[in-house]
Design an enzyme around this catalytic site. Sequence first.
Site, PDB file in Angstrom:
ATOM      1  N   ASP A 159       0.862  -1.322  -0.322  1.00  0.00           N
ATOM      2  CA  ASP A 159      -0.164   0.021   0.184  1.00  0.00           C
ATOM      3  C   ASP A 159       0.774   1.104  -0.077  1.00  0.00           C
ATOM      4  O   ASP A 159       2.016   1.458  -0.383  1.00  0.00           O
ATOM      5  CB  ASP A 159      -1.414   0.356   1.400  1.00  0.00           C
ATOM      6  CG  ASP A 159      -1.875   1.104   0.768  1.00  0.00           C
ATOM      7  OD1 ASP A 159      -2.424   2.208   0.071  1.00  0.00           O
ATOM      8  OD2 ASP A 159      -3.126   1.086   1.807  1.00  0.00           O
TER       9      ASP A 159
HETATM   10  C1  NOJ Z   1      -3.504   4.069  -0.512  1.00  0.00           C
HETATM   11  C2  NOJ Z   1      -5.068   2.986   0.166  1.00  0.00           C
HETATM   12  O1  NOJ Z   1      -4.878   2.858   1.543  1.00  0.00           O
HETATM   13  C3  NOJ Z   1      -5.389   2.703  -0.845  1.00  0.00           C
HETATM   14  O2  NOJ Z   1      -6.592   1.398  -0.972  1.00  0.00           O
HETATM   15  C4  NOJ Z   1      -4.884   3.274  -2.418  1.00  0.00           C
HETATM   16  O3  NOJ Z   1      -5.633   2.201  -3.724  1.00  0.00           O
HETATM   17  C5  NOJ Z   1      -3.467   3.325  -2.013  1.00  0.00           C
HETATM   18  N1  NOJ Z   1      -3.352   4.179  -0.844  1.00  0.00           N
HETATM   19  C6  NOJ Z   1      -3.676   3.824  -3.494  1.00  0.00           C
HETATM   20  O4  NOJ Z   1      -4.496   5.092  -3.582  1.00  0.00           O
END
Ligand code: NOJ
Length: 745
Positions: free
Chosen positions: A278
Amino acid sequence: MKQFKILSVCLLALPFFSCSDVKTDDGLETKVEELLARMTLQEKIGQMNQLSPGNADEVAALVKEGKVGSILNITDPEQVNKIQDIAVKESRLGIPILMSRDVIHGYKTIFPIPLGQAATFNPQVAEDGARIAAVEASADGIRWTFAPMIDISRDARWGRMAESCGEDPYLSAVMGVAMVRGFQGKSLCDPTSVAACAKHFVGYGAAEAGKDYNSTFIPERVLRNIYLPPFEAVAKAGCATFMTSFNDNDGIPSTGNDFILRTVLRDEWKYDGMVVTDWASATEMITHGFCSNRKDAAQRAVNAGVDMEMVSGSFMEHLEELVSEGKVSEATIDNAVRNILRLKFRLGLFNNPYVQTDQSVKYAEAHLAKAKEAAEQSAILLKNDNETLPFTGKVRTIAVVGPMADAPHDQLGTWCFDGEKEHTQTPLRALREMYGDRVQVIYEPGVAYSRDKRTSGIAAAVAAARRADAVVAFVGEEAILSGEAHSLADLNLRGAQPELITALAATGKPLVTVVMAGRPLTIGRQVEESSSVIYMFHPGTMGGPAIADLLFGKVVPSGKTPVTFPKMTGQIPIYYAHHHTGRAPSGHETLIDDIPLEAGQTSLGCTSFYMDAGFDPLFPFGYGLSYTTFVYNKLTLSATDLKADGTLTASVDVTNIGKRAGTEVVQLYVRDKVGSVTRPVKELKGFRRITLQPGETQTVSFTLPMSELAYWTRRMRKEVEPGEFTLWLGTNSDEGPSADFEITK
Ligand code: NOJ
């Protein structure tokens, strides 16, 4: 269909492009190996780097040097093509870039938030929504989305419940697989296909106290029985990628957890897709106190099984050095790069990395029609006293009230980067446009936005209500009150909304309350005060036309709660599939006001309950009414004595005893009465949507292989344990006829 026409035009225009050689995985591994063999260590590490673009020249330079595998959030097709041109023509090996973005519940045409899609109990809705999102997003060059989010969510304080399919592993698995099918289409190499990403792996939804990013404490058995099954289902359905979650479970951040990333995902599930972190979750392991510095973070993430690092850049900084020091093996790097290249081949990027679909697909009429259908099916009728709904010809004037009646931005919901409020059709607009010839609409919001504490507008709303035959109050939450990092400790309606509903109820006019929110709110008081209540998790672009047709009966509600609705925040976590305590629920609740003064020490019936909230939720999982009534009769089982490899057929007669046609979601639950460890009181094992005409009866049959009753037992193996079971077929998790059966050795 429009999208097929566009595709065939593209195919004609690009005679050298062919999807066929990547349609199957024939020869794929050879191609991957050949390319890998030509790569330097630095080029391999470059593939493992996902960039959030900054300065265009810097991005171009990095791409040219082969230091980028994927880029996030570029949505200008020209820019996409320019970058791909540099990658393909100017980098040494010509490896195309994987363009990615969060396309969660629509790109331009916004569908209901995933929680709302789950409320349809209709996987076709989820598949259509994802397909349309993929067609529209790929028109701007996006070939990888970070969805579906299939975190089991049992805590409505957690703002990200909105993005999930709710509390149940089975429902989440079914909807997650449908979304993967929709995003990825028939073949990944179709130019309108977008690689899906199962997230967040794993346990993120169990954040302690519902605070986003918080630690989780999920024991292995619960992880395997509850949190992992939706992920296993999408892995088996070919979901192209997985994303590690932010949380640390029992002290180990997912991004550094080789048990989930290697033992479970690779060794047990034989997954050959790609794993991305993530956002900066590799280097967040330093803040967690799990890694000492960026080099340590890179080492632990890669050794745990991560293939690509989202934005934090520690792989680029340290992997070469880590390999030279023998702390990360080149074989580990090679495996990561294989997973990345395999995906790029499967997507057909080596054949054609450029944007191939045309812009006219955005907000296409067929897309809007599907979005409306999804919003209709996502609406949950929670109450309908005196058949207040649907409105009949007697209702000539309606007062439209409340902050969500005309909130085009907010009805789109969270995680909506690209949907535009200018294209959103609000309830107010829809009621005027679609039913303006039938009813007079008086609009008086009363409260300007959901957090608005001012009560000064309420008098005007009440005056409007007095002039009308019925009142429709649109309340709920603004989009920004749910989603990532937007947890809440209080789930009551915000601002002056409760006062507004109370004042409207006092007029004595029929009051229909429509709630648009990102989570179940604690609306017990508003339910009592209203004649009818419809709950719509933020319904997206077409929420307005959907609710208009629902109010006037052109469409009959069929949604069901995908999560348990608490009466009070203090009941959380609350979910239907809890385990039995050692205390059976007694029929009698001694609530706080029933306790005499100076009562002696008493254990109040010795049950597990709250003195101020009792046993029950406000609404159980799977709950939702219709404008008609369905009656369940004659539950029959094909056998009552089965072997572990046997199959049971369970049938029930469902009759529509009302005056309108309607759609019911028939739900199958099972309880394993005695296990080597204690078992949930009920578990959803199947559901089916059926439409019945007035007076019609349908016998609904489910085939249930006993293997579906396997779970991770005391010996931590997935197995079917012989013993007694109860099966229910019903309208929600709390009602319906039941029958017993037994599995014998
Ligand atoms: C953080 C989030 O937790 C995740 O769900 C998302 O896909 C990513 N950022 C990318 O934006």
